[in-house]
Design an enzyme around this catalytic site. Structure first.
Site, PDB file in Angstrom:
ATOM      1  N   ASP A  86      -3.436   0.420  -0.899  1.00 43.69           N
ATOM      2  CA  ASP A  86      -3.460  -0.382   0.339  1.00 43.69           C
ATOM      3  C   ASP A  86      -4.486  -1.498   0.243  1.00 43.69           C
ATOM      4  OD1 ASP A  86      -1.809   1.533   1.482  1.00 43.69           O
ATOM      5  OD2 ASP A  86      -3.466   2.575   2.478  1.00 43.69           O
ATOM      6  N   HIS A  92      -5.115   4.398   1.319  1.00 44.58           N
ATOM      7  CA  HIS A  92      -4.672   4.681  -0.047  1.00 44.58           C
ATOM      8  C   HIS A  92      -5.309   3.626  -0.949  1.00 44.58           C
ATOM      9  CE1 HIS A  92      -1.145   5.951   2.409  1.00 44.58           C
ATOM     10  NE2 HIS A  92      -0.943   6.870   1.500  1.00 44.58           N
TER      11      HIS A  92
HETATM   12  C1  XUL Z   1       3.820   9.658   4.379  1.00 41.05           C
HETATM   13  C2  XUL Z   1       2.475   9.915   4.893  1.00 41.05           C
HETATM   14  C3  XUL Z   1       1.362   9.331   4.104  1.00 41.05           C
HETATM   15  C4  XUL Z   1       0.152  10.195   4.018  1.00 41.05           C
HETATM   16  C5  XUL Z   1      -0.907   9.653   3.116  1.00 41.05           C
HETATM   17  O1  XUL Z   1       4.823  10.195   5.118  1.00 41.05           O
HETATM   18  O2  XUL Z   1       2.308  10.526   5.920  1.00 41.05           O
HETATM   19  O3  XUL Z   1       1.066   8.093   4.627  1.00 41.05           O
HETATM   20  O4  XUL Z   1      -0.418  10.419   5.260  1.00 41.05           O
HETATM   21  O5  XUL Z   1      -0.453   9.458   1.829  1.00 41.05           O
END
Ligand code: XUL
Ligand code: CO
Length: 436
Positions: A102, A99
């Site tokens: 992150d 992300h």
């Molecule tokens: C949350 C989840 C996230 C997504 C990416 O439950 O799975 O980490 O994979 O945003």
């Protein structure tokens, strides 16, 4: 400079090794059905769980011992990039996922955040060139920032919608720069807390608008090969998440004509939260030709939340890999470990041990699934079960040669209807022989 001084490159040593820092089943170059394990599995490491998660829970602060933490947030972010690439190389994983939030600290404004991101992405790009490690997917975190309290693209506040769109634009720019093949939209806070004050149709149409803008923008900048992935989840953080499960998500994609560029990123723990098995979600996605990528993990079936545990359930992983083989592979997606070490596994080395456990489980699952496929185990069972459609009236039905009147006449003329047992207990017992 090393962030994992106690761990060397992880090697395949076979199942009798006593070395916990070795693969017992995952042998990257070994061929299974004519393709290397590495190419079947396309493993990715999730930045958020592995390099950001502190090991906190609602009852206590972080306990994870991490060598990359520094006083200054940008210093920590830079250390994390170094640590991440050391980790991928030592583990022997070719892909990673992250992300925006992150990798870079937000700072005091959106502008600072994007500046910080640029600086860190420079470093990531350098490391990718140096190591050959690739980006499986990136995504915009549109849930952690307090402004997303009422949702992002589903927010009642248009200014919030705009910030969320800005993060998506930036994310697609980064994807192009780093040669990403997929871009994930997980709903985050796209859902509702209470229907009493929510216009669901309005919110969903706004989300679809954002996705259409993302498609247009990717085309505009010459990144039209990018596959967008939508990740279903039924609940948490919102009481009801709009992308509840694979079937709901497909209905949304079809309603807004998004199926050309969107596929699904399915996650095991999200499936079980929705009351489905992972295999069920995969079979649904496959039936729409929309299986894009996998977030590998597992939930605790006795708990009602997303525990994101490392996948070690061989039974479920075998059925998962069977679906991947039936799909003809998972490329350009992959198998991303959206999994975090338990709070009680707080040492640095646990990050390796947990990934080794997951990778070995998938390697065993792949091999068992390949045996099932070679023996046409499920095909034979299903052919026998649906045999009545191979001839006579059954064949006429599937050849679309019948109508209600001809079936009416047939049913009246056919004096006996005989069903056959499915022998499901015997099927399960034989399946055990393949898995264990
Ligand atoms: C949350 C989840 C996230 C997504 C990416 O439950 O799975 O980490 O994979 O945003
Ligand atoms: Co996920």
């Amino acid at each position: 400079m090393t962030f994992f001084p106690n761990v060397e490159k992880i090697k395949y040593e076979g199942k009798n090794t006593e070395n916990p820092f070795a693969f017992r089943y995952y042998n990257p170059e070994e061929l299974v059905l004519g393709k290397s394990m590495k190419d079947h599995l396309r493993f990715a490491v999730a930045y958020w769980h592995t390099f950001v998660n502190e090991g906190n829970d609602p009852f206590g602060v972080g306990v994870n011992q991490r060598t990359w933490l520094a006083e200054d947030p940008m210093e920590t972010a830079k250390n994390r990039v170094e640590a991440a690439f050391e980790f991928y190389q030592k583990l022997g994983v070719d892909y990673f996922c992250f992300h925006d939030m992150d990798v870079a600290p937000y700072g005091d404004s959106l502008e600072t955040f994007f500046k910080n991101l640029d600086e860190i992405v420079d470093l990531i790009e350098e490391k990718m060139k140096e190591t050959g490690i690739k980006l499986l997917w990136n995504t915009a975190d549109r849930h952690a920032n307090p402004i997303y309290v009422n949702g992002a693209a589903s927010s009642n506040n248009a200014d919030v919608y705009a910030v969320s769109a800005a993060q998506v634009k930036k994310g697609i720019d980064i994807s192009k720069r780093l040669g990403g093949k997929n871009f994930v939209f997980w709903g985050g806070r796209e859902g509702y807390e209470n229907l009493l004050n929510t216009d669901m149709a309005f919110e969903e149409a706004n989300i679809a608008r954002l996705y259409n803008m993302a498609i247009d923008y990717s085309n505009e900048i010459g990144h039209g090969d990018l596959t967008f992935l939508l990740e279903p989840k039924p609940k948490e953080p919102m009481k009801h998440q709009y992308d509840f499960d694979a079937a709901t998500t497909m209905a949304f994609l079809q309603k807004y004509d998004l199926t050309d560029r969107f596929k699904l990123n399915l996650e095991a723990n999200h499936a079980t939260l929705a009351g489905h098995t992972f295999e069920h979600e995969m079979a649904v996605a496959r039936s729409y030709n929309a299986l894009g990528s996998l977030d590998a993990n597992q939930g605790d079936l006795l708990l009602g939340w997303d525990t994101d545990e490392f996948p070690t359930d061989l039974y479920s992983v075998t059925l998962t890999m069977y679906e991947v083989l039936e799909n003809g592979g998972i490329e350009p997606g992959g198998i991303n470990f959206d999994a975090k070490v338990r709070r009680t596994s707080f040492e640095m080395e646990d990050l390796f041990l947990a990934h080794i456990a997951g990778m070995d489980t998938f390697a065993r699952g792949l091999k068992a699934a390949a045996r099932l496929k070679e023996d046409r185990f499920f095909d034979k069972i299903k052919e026998e079960r649906y045999a009545s459609y191979q001839e006579g009236i059954g064949k006429d039905i599937i050849d679309d040669k019948t109508d209600l009147k001809s079936l009416f006449d047939y049913a009246l003329s056919n004096k006996t209807v005989t069903n056959k047992s499915g022998h499901i207990e015997a099927v399960k017992a034989r399946l055990n022989d393949y898995i264990y």
